[in-house]
Motif scaffolding. Structure first.
Motif, PDB file in Angstrom:
ATOM      1  N   ALA A   9      34.197  42.535  25.855  1.00 19.22           N
ATOM      2  CA  ALA A   9      33.757  41.331  26.576  1.00 19.22           C
ATOM      3  C   ALA A   9      32.599  40.665  25.842  1.00 19.22           C
ATOM      4  O   ALA A   9      32.544  39.431  25.740  1.00 19.22           O
ATOM      5  CB  ALA A   9      33.356  41.691  28.006  1.00 19.22           C
ATOM      6  N   LEU A  10      31.686  41.459  25.316  1.00 22.93           N
ATOM      7  CA  LEU A  10      30.559  40.910  24.558  1.00 22.93           C
ATOM      8  C   LEU A  10      31.052  40.211  23.295  1.00 22.93           C
ATOM      9  O   LEU A  10      30.612  39.106  22.967  1.00 22.93           O
ATOM     10  CB  LEU A  10      29.567  42.017  24.208  1.00 22.93           C
ATOM     11  CG  LEU A  10      28.388  41.608  23.322  1.00 22.93           C
ATOM     12  CD1 LEU A  10      27.548  40.528  23.984  1.00 22.93           C
ATOM     13  CD2 LEU A  10      27.536  42.820  22.979  1.00 22.93           C
ATOM     14  N   ARG A  11      31.973  40.824  22.585  1.00 22.47           N
ATOM     15  CA  ARG A  11      32.522  40.207  21.377  1.00 22.47           C
ATOM     16  C   ARG A  11      33.167  38.861  21.709  1.00 22.47           C
ATOM     17  O   ARG A  11      32.952  37.875  21.001  1.00 22.47           O
ATOM     18  CB  ARG A  11      33.540  41.139  20.726  1.00 22.47           C
ATOM     19  CG  ARG A  11      32.902  42.341  20.052  1.00 22.47           C
ATOM     20  CD  ARG A  11      33.907  43.349  19.606  1.00 22.47           C
ATOM     21  NE  ARG A  11      34.769  42.820  18.556  1.00 22.47           N
ATOM     22  CZ  ARG A  11      35.598  43.571  17.852  1.00 22.47           C
ATOM     23  NH1 ARG A  11      35.683  44.872  18.084  1.00 22.47           N
ATOM     24  NH2 ARG A  11      36.355  43.037  16.921  1.00 22.47           N
ATOM     25  N   ALA A  12      33.953  38.837  22.783  1.00 19.77           N
ATOM     26  CA  ALA A  12      34.611  37.587  23.185  1.00 19.77           C
ATOM     27  C   ALA A  12      33.582  36.511  23.527  1.00 19.77           C
ATOM     28  O   ALA A  12      33.739  35.345  23.146  1.00 19.77           O
ATOM     29  CB  ALA A  12      35.542  37.844  24.363  1.00 19.77           C
ATOM     30  N   GLU A  13      32.520  36.909  24.217  1.00 18.91           N
ATOM     31  CA  GLU A  13      31.473  35.950  24.590  1.00 18.91           C
ATOM     32  C   GLU A  13      30.745  35.414  23.359  1.00 18.91           C
ATOM     33  O   GLU A  13      30.477  34.214  23.249  1.00 18.91           O
ATOM     34  CB  GLU A  13      30.478  36.611  25.547  1.00 18.91           C
ATOM     35  CG  GLU A  13      29.276  35.758  25.900  1.00 18.91           C
ATOM     36  CD  GLU A  13      29.615  34.473  26.658  1.00 18.91           C
ATOM     37  OE1 GLU A  13      28.829  33.510  26.547  1.00 18.91           O
ATOM     38  OE2 GLU A  13      30.657  34.426  27.327  1.00 18.91           O
ATOM     39  N   LEU A  14      30.433  36.287  22.405  1.00 20.73           N
ATOM     40  CA  LEU A  14      29.756  35.856  21.185  1.00 20.73           C
ATOM     41  C   LEU A  14      30.642  34.919  20.363  1.00 20.73           C
ATOM     42  O   LEU A  14      30.164  33.913  19.821  1.00 20.73           O
ATOM     43  CB  LEU A  14      29.331  37.066  20.354  1.00 20.73           C
ATOM     44  CG  LEU A  14      28.170  37.881  20.927  1.00 20.73           C
ATOM     45  CD1 LEU A  14      28.047  39.216  20.203  1.00 20.73           C
ATOM     46  CD2 LEU A  14      26.864  37.112  20.852  1.00 20.73           C
ATOM     47  N   LEU A  15      31.924  35.222  20.287  1.00 23.43           N
ATOM     48  CA  LEU A  15      32.839  34.345  19.559  1.00 23.43           C
ATOM     49  C   LEU A  15      32.951  32.985  20.234  1.00 23.43           C
ATOM     50  O   LEU A  15      33.016  31.952  19.559  1.00 23.43           O
ATOM     51  CB  LEU A  15      34.220  34.991  19.435  1.00 23.43           C
ATOM     52  CG  LEU A  15      34.323  36.124  18.412  1.00 23.43           C
ATOM     53  CD1 LEU A  15      35.679  36.814  18.512  1.00 23.43           C
ATOM     54  CD2 LEU A  15      34.092  35.602  16.999  1.00 23.43           C
ATOM     55  N   GLU A  16      32.937  32.974  21.558  1.00 17.51           N
ATOM     56  CA  GLU A  16      32.994  31.704  22.278  1.00 17.51           C
ATOM     57  C   GLU A  16      31.722  30.893  22.024  1.00 17.51           C
ATOM     58  O   GLU A  16      31.779  29.674  21.825  1.00 17.51           O
ATOM     59  CB  GLU A  16      33.184  31.943  23.775  1.00 17.51           C
ATOM     60  CG  GLU A  16      33.372  30.672  24.580  1.00 17.51           C
ATOM     61  CD  GLU A  16      34.476  29.770  24.033  1.00 17.51           C
ATOM     62  OE1 GLU A  16      34.254  28.533  23.986  1.00 17.51           O
ATOM     63  OE2 GLU A  16      35.542  30.272  23.630  1.00 17.51           O
ATOM     64  N   ARG A  17      30.578  31.554  21.982  1.00 17.68           N
ATOM     65  CA  ARG A  17      29.326  30.855  21.666  1.00 17.68           C
ATOM     66  C   ARG A  17      29.375  30.273  20.254  1.00 17.68           C
ATOM     67  O   ARG A  17      28.896  29.171  20.007  1.00 17.68           O
ATOM     68  CB  ARG A  17      28.138  31.808  21.789  1.00 17.68           C
ATOM     69  CG  ARG A  17      27.825  32.230  23.203  1.00 17.68           C
ATOM     70  CD  ARG A  17      26.685  33.232  23.229  1.00 17.68           C
ATOM     71  NE  ARG A  17      26.638  33.902  24.511  1.00 17.68           N
ATOM     72  CZ  ARG A  17      25.926  34.981  24.761  1.00 17.68           C
ATOM     73  NH1 ARG A  17      25.173  35.520  23.813  1.00 17.68           N
ATOM     74  NH2 ARG A  17      25.942  35.541  25.956  1.00 17.68           N
TER      75      ARG A  17
END
Length: 196
Positions: A9-17
């Motif tokens: 979930a953190l990886r997905a959030e960072l990629l979205e940012r």
């Protein structure tokens, strides 16, 4: 963030940012090239988004994500500005190396300020190292360090001569107060990396 699901979930959030930042990076790319360094606004947005923490040890608030994640982040950021992606990769990547240093060295870098960043250089410019009582002395000109303007530390690769055998290869963490940045980055490619 301990579980695999939390890290995913953190990886997905960072990629979205990172994706969301692409239009701004595109707008600033020419400015980065002309100024021979990424704008301070880009650096501050990277900090606010937590990008520099991707490999930092958890005990300093870092995310300890897999090294391969760098490729995903750089692919996104690079769609906006290659120089900005390069600076991110160099500053974030040093956390992996510093994270292998002794706990004492890690504390010197991050205990008082977990947001401290580390750049890196090689002795290709004539940098030297020699043993003295209690440690080593490093001197001379070291090669370019991408993103050095934003770093509080420099992680120098040093080669310490040994009589009759190969030199010892070491890393030497040097605080910004102990080095001077030479403004000598004039390049046609990745000119915005501020690799002074």
């Amino acid at each position: 963030m301990n579980s695999g699901n939390d890290k995913a979930a953190l990886r997905a959030e960072l990629l979205e940012r990172a994706r969301a930042m692409v239009p701004k990076l595109r707008e600033r790319a020419l400015q980065a090239d002309r100024n021979r360094g990424i704008p301070i606004e880009t650096h501050l947005e990277y900090q606010a988004a937590g990008f520099y923490k991707i490999f930092q040890p958890a005990r300093y608030g870092g995310y300890e994500l897999p090294v391969g994640f760098m490729v995903e982040m750089c692919a996104e950021l690079g769609r906006g500005c290659g120089s900005s992606a390069w600076v991110f990769s160099n500053l974030a990547g040093q956390s992996t190396i510093v994270g292998t240093h002794s706990p004492r060295a890690q504390d010197e870098v991050w205990a008082d300020n977990p947001g401290n960043l580390v750049a890196s250089s090689y002795p290709t410019g004539g940098g030297t190292a020699r043993r003295v009582e209690g440690g080593i002395v490093v001197n001379g000109l070291y090669s370019f360090a991408s993103g050095v303007d934003f770093a509080q530390w420099e992680n120098l690769q040093v080669f310490i001569p040994n009589e009759g055998r190969a030199p010892d290869h070491r890393f030497a963490l040097v605080p910004k107060s102990d080095y001077t940045i030479k403004d000598d980055w004039f390049s046609t490619g990745l000119s915005g990396t501020g690799s002074r």
